[in-house]
Scaffold this active site. Structure first.
Site, PDB file in Angstrom:
ATOM      1  N   HIS A  49       0.825  -1.206   0.000  1.00 12.54           N
ATOM      2  CA  HIS A  49       0.000   0.000   0.000  1.00 12.54           C
ATOM      3  C   HIS A  49       0.861   1.258   0.000  1.00 12.54           C
ATOM      4  O   HIS A  49       1.898   1.303   0.664  1.00 12.54           O
ATOM      5  CB  HIS A  49      -0.892   0.030   1.242  1.00 12.54           C
ATOM      6  CG  HIS A  49      -1.879  -1.106   1.288  1.00 12.54           C
ATOM      7  ND1 HIS A  49      -3.040  -1.095   0.572  1.00 12.54           N
ATOM      8  CD2 HIS A  49      -1.860  -2.289   1.964  1.00 12.54           C
ATOM      9  CE1 HIS A  49      -3.711  -2.220   0.804  1.00 12.54           C
ATOM     10  NE2 HIS A  49      -3.013  -2.966   1.648  1.00 12.54           N
ATOM     11  N   SER A 344      -3.191  -5.329   8.269  1.00  8.73           N
ATOM     12  CA  SER A 344      -2.907  -4.390   7.196  1.00  8.73           C
ATOM     13  C   SER A 344      -2.756  -2.973   7.756  1.00  8.73           C
ATOM     14  O   SER A 344      -3.565  -2.582   8.604  1.00  8.73           O
ATOM     15  CB  SER A 344      -4.037  -4.412   6.162  1.00  8.73           C
ATOM     16  OG  SER A 344      -3.756  -3.515   5.121  1.00  8.73           O
TER      17      SER A 344
END
Lengths: 495, 421
Positions: A49, A344
């Site tokens: 990300h 995450s």
């Protein structure tokens, strides 16, 4: 006596182990599974990300963008497939466009480079298969896709090559705090270690309870996915996110680093260890993914696998479930370090987190506790090159087969994986010991026939190279996930 | 300059062997077979049951015996073959086709040829492709993979077995595993009819009291390490599981026999036109594909249920390749074929009558069980032929032979329609 024992050989434990091997510490990397990176690190979105959605006041925000930037170098050093393909968060209406601006601002605070807000025409020029009603997107060129299981394998390999000792099939059952050291008991053996790093993924809270009073709890949240045939791997070129909601980043559509297409995940609380897929949720994922990329609907016939993985979402007294932060600290029990609640963007953050854990936590503990810190003069950040036969030119293929004829024998037809590659993965440090181990490392069995043709051959190769009988070769976990059970009725030719 | 072969056959299974034999007999001089496995014969080598060859040899042979007959012909005709050789790429260079191969001995090799016959066969659909929910443990095999373990490697794949899908390989494996001492708990078939040949239902299930559960599917796989059981459920007419009909069956093995898919990776990369209905190349009467000089036959074209018809089709392709290199193959297409919605496909898709000797056999399947029906062939409104049968079932390929004389004088489309008797 180990200087450092690391519980959990997922991406966090393996990366930290590798960082620790820059010094002459005696390090044990311990995991209950039969292979490294076999749980959360095995089944996730495989996304690096850019870092615009992690809250800037949290550890997640602090490490995400930095980790993303560090990925290029580490993947090059370790020879891990990584593709900085960029990501788009798409908006369907003005409300979502506003949300994109918030993400953009947050991204600036986190130090995410190169972001752009794109409008309708630009977005559709960039990705031709997006839904017509998409009116804009936040583009982050630095986001990417990686092979998470190959990353963990290569980290563990590099760690072992630099002196870390790896203990698999070893479940820690109890920890005694002996003040000078911790005594770790397991199903196999005992370990004495001056410092313990708890990177036990979804079980990190249980492990911590072995030494201290619980101060966090981990909630398993399951996410389900589909993988599509490579034939449709180019339906999108970037990672396509919906606008994030309170439940998380939402169901994405992404190319994988190996050229497949991935959709998922959803997020539903479940029990630890539950990685089953379920019909209703799988159906929902299909429907939701098609909202951003409608052409997917025509390609459900190209699905080759579904899978599920869990996130380990921390619930700390002062946090709610959804804004829980990473827990990365020396715990109230001195010399016991928690790297927990590592959901995450954990995969993305890990290069930065590992640097932090080593330099800001472990080394200070060593100085405080008079544990000797000596650099490892032989530390080699690079792995032996991994040969991907299919990616070579015809001249290189010719040369390679001349050198080692085993590269002339294709075992996995779908992915064109040769016997030479399989043998190599078995004999590397932290090498493959099972059919799944081979699959993770060199993709034999990852293709459209899902091992139908090659798995008998892979079993045969494992049996020969590890010098064990065919029926002792397991799919994954030693003994428990056996493939064959005994020989067929034998007709004795001498009778 | 490199040697240029007349015909190179990609795959040494039943289709490849028969195609090579026929090509050589029909006048191709330099024929070569490329086989990726370690012996010729393809999947027949693991089909140790009998029932092969009734049409071709008028006797019942086992798979390896059937293969051996053709391997002997290949040897008698001195047709060379390369084993353990993988074809990486096929390129259409106009006059010549260029084949890229690798093997352990010669390394990376380039073979030029005037014609190619694609005979790569097919592969099995997997659990991933049908997307059964649940865990992903060890012990789930396609029926063919289990067959290989048991018949080729000599190892058992489990002791308590459930089979999903009633395709022929699944039925054969139900009997095979029973004979090896395993218990086969059930065969579940999502359709209301079996997908295997009737004789296999009788000889492999009924004879061993193995229940065939029609309109049932597996809706959950249990077991984290090795499969521990399956949940099965009845399905409605739309094939959707019916709530409340769940039944748990403990097992340590799940075999899948849920369909076969032609293996056309090489064909696709080479630019061969693929028919979406068959997942195989669009072919002519002598099995020429959309690329002149590239032929295809056997399960790469359409999934057959009897090997005899594979051999027959491969013979056509062999003949076509031989005619092609002798500049004797007409490309004057007389008509194309199509079907109504009750038939799932028809092969061949194009016919050049100049290449036909006395008749054309059209292969097709019905989508659903059809009783008291016939299949009629029309040019426009003109009915030219009728195929009768007691009952048409999707599991059994229909071959509809029409004499050349009845096909002459028409153009446009030959349409096959399922109609009342």
């Amino acid at each position: 006596m180990f200087d450092i024992a690391i519980i959990g050989a997922g991406v966090a434990g393996s990366y930290i182990a590798r960082e620790c091997s820059r010094y002459q510490f005696k390090v044990a990397l311990i995991d209950g599974e039969s292979d490294v990176g076999n749980q959360i690190s095995m089944a996730n979105s495989a996304i690096v990300h850019a870092g615009f959605d992690a809250p800037s006041n949290k550890l997640k925000g602090k490490f995400n963008a930095a980790g993303c930037i560090m990925y290029g170098k580490v993947c090059e050093d370790l020879d891990v497939p990584f593709n900085r393909c960029g990501s788009l968060v798409v908006a369907h209406d003005e409300f979502e466009m506003l949300k994109l601006h918030e993400l953009y601002k947050n991204g600036l605070q986190n130090g995410v480079p190169g972001m752009q807000i794109l409008f309708q025409k630009e977005v559709h020029e960039m990705e031709e298969n997006l839904a017509d009603d998409i009116c804009g997107a936040l583009y982050a060129p630095d986001a990417g896709v990686v092979s998470p299981f190959e990353l963990v394998v290569k980290l563990a390999e590099n760690a072992v090559d630099n002196g870390v000792e790896l203990f698999l099939d070893t479940v820690i059952t109890d920890i005694e705090n002996k003040e000078d050291y911790f005594l770790l008991k397991s199903n196999n053996q005992e370990f004495k270690a001056k410092i313990v790093i708890n990177a036990a993924g979804i079980y990190a809270d249980d492990v911590y309870e072995m030494v201290g009073d619980p101060y966090f709890e981990l909630l398993a949240r399951k996410g389900q996915y589909f993988i599509f045939d490579k034939e449709v791997g180019d339906l999108v070129n970037t990672v396509i996110f919906p606008c994030p909601s309170e439940k998380g980043k939402g169901i994405l559509v992404a190319p994988t680093v190996h050229g497949n297409l991935l959709i998922g995940p959803d997020a539903n609380p479940t029990e630890k260890g539950d990685i089953s897929t379920t019909q209703n949720e799988l159906n929902n994922i299909k429907i939701t993914a098609a909202k951003n990329v409608p052409v997917i609907k025509e390609n459900f016939g190209k699905i080759i696998r579904n899978y599920a993985g869990t996130r380990n979402t921390p619930i700390k007294a002062e946090f709610t479930t959804t804004d829980g932060d990473f827990i990365i600290e020396e715990s109230p029990v001195k010399k016991f370090v928690n790297v927990a609640g590592y959901e995450s963007p954990g995969l993305t953050s890990i290069p930065a987190v590992s640097f932090y854990v080593l330099n800001e936590i472990i080394l200070p503990i060593c100085r405080r506790e008079n544990i000797e810190i000596k650099e490892n003069p032989n530390f080699n950040p690079k792995n032996k090159k991994h040969i991907y036969f299919n990616d070579l030119s015809s001249e290189e293929k010719q040369e390679l087969i001349k050198e080692n004829p085993k590269y002339g024998k294709v075992i996995c037809r779908c992915e064109t994986i040769t016997e030479g590659e399989i043998i190599d993965t078995i004999h590397r440090s932290a090498g493959a010991k099972s059919v799944k181990g081979v699959k993770k490392r060199c993709r034999a069995g990852m293709g459209r026939c899902q091992g139908g043709f090659c798995s008998p051959r892979v079993v045969e190769i494992l049996s020969r190279e590890l010098d064990i009988p065919m029926d002792e070769v397991s799919y994954d976990k030693k003994k428990k996930s056996y493939i064959l059970n005994g020989k067929t009725k034998v007709v004795d030719s001498n009778e | 300059m490199n040697k240029v072969y007349d015909t190179v056959v990609l795959g040494g299974g039943p289709a490849g062997l028969a195609a090579a034999v026929e090509a050589k007999k029909a006048g191709a001089q330099d024929v070569l077979i490329l086989e990726r496995d370690r012996e010729l014969g393809g999947i027949l080598n693991q089909c140790i049951h009998n029932g092969f060859g009734l049409h071709t040899f008028n006797e019942q042979l086992t798979g390896p015996e059937y293969a051996e007959r053709f391997i002997d012909m290949v040897k008698d005709l001195n047709i060379p073959y390369e084993l353990d050789t993988m074809v990486l790429d096929l390129e259409d260079k106009g006059e010549v086709k260029r084949i890229h191969t690798i093997n352990e001995e010669d390394g990376y090799n380039i073979i030029d040829t005037k014609s190619v016959i694609l005979t790569m066969g097919c592969r099995e659909r997997t659990s991933g492709a049908i997307g059964i929910p649940g865990y992903r443990p060890a012990g789930i095999f396609t029926a063919g993979t289990a067959q290989r373990y048991i018949n080729m490697e000599g190892y058992m794949a489990g002791k308590k077995v459930v089979i999903l899908g009633s395709g022929d390989i699944g039925l054969i494996m139900a009997r095979r595993m029973t004979l090896e001492g395993a218990e086969v708990e059930a065969v579940c078939e999502i359709m209301p009819y079996s997908n295997g040949l009737t004789r296999n239902i009788v000889q492999c299930l009924d004879d061993y009291d193995i229940p065939l559960k029609l309109s049932h599917t597996i809706t959950f796989i249990h077991g984290k390490d090795r499969i521990e059981g399956v949940t099965i459920q009845k399905v409605d007419e739309k094939l959707q599981p019916i709530a409340g009909t769940e039944e748990y069956i403990p097992c340590d093995t799940l075999l899948l026999s849920v369909g076969l898919i032609p293996e056309n990776e090489i064909s696709r990369k080479a630019g061969v036109e693929i028919d979406k209905r068959t997942n195989g190349p669009v072919v002519s009467e002598l099995r020429e594909t959309s690329i002149p000089g590239v032929f295809a036959a056997g399960n790469v074209v359409q999934v057959h249920d009897l090997v005899d018809f594979v051999s027959e089709e491969a013979g056509l392709a062999g003949k076509g390749a031989a005619k092609f290199i002798q500049n004797n193959l007409s490309d004057n297409i007389s008509f194309t074929t199509e079907t109504d919605n009750n038939l799932s496909y028809v092969i061949p898709q194009e016919i050049a009558l100049d290449n036909v000797e006395d008749a054309v056999t059209f292969y097709m399947r019905v989508r659903n069980v059809a009783e008291n029906k016939v299949i009629n062939a029309y040019f426009g409104d003109k009915k030219i032929a009728t195929k009768r049968g007691r009952k048409f079932v999707p599991a059994e390929m229909i071959n509809f032979k029409i004499p050349k004389s009845k096909l002459e004088g028409y153009e446009g489309k030959l349409r096959f329609v399922l109609e009342d008797k």
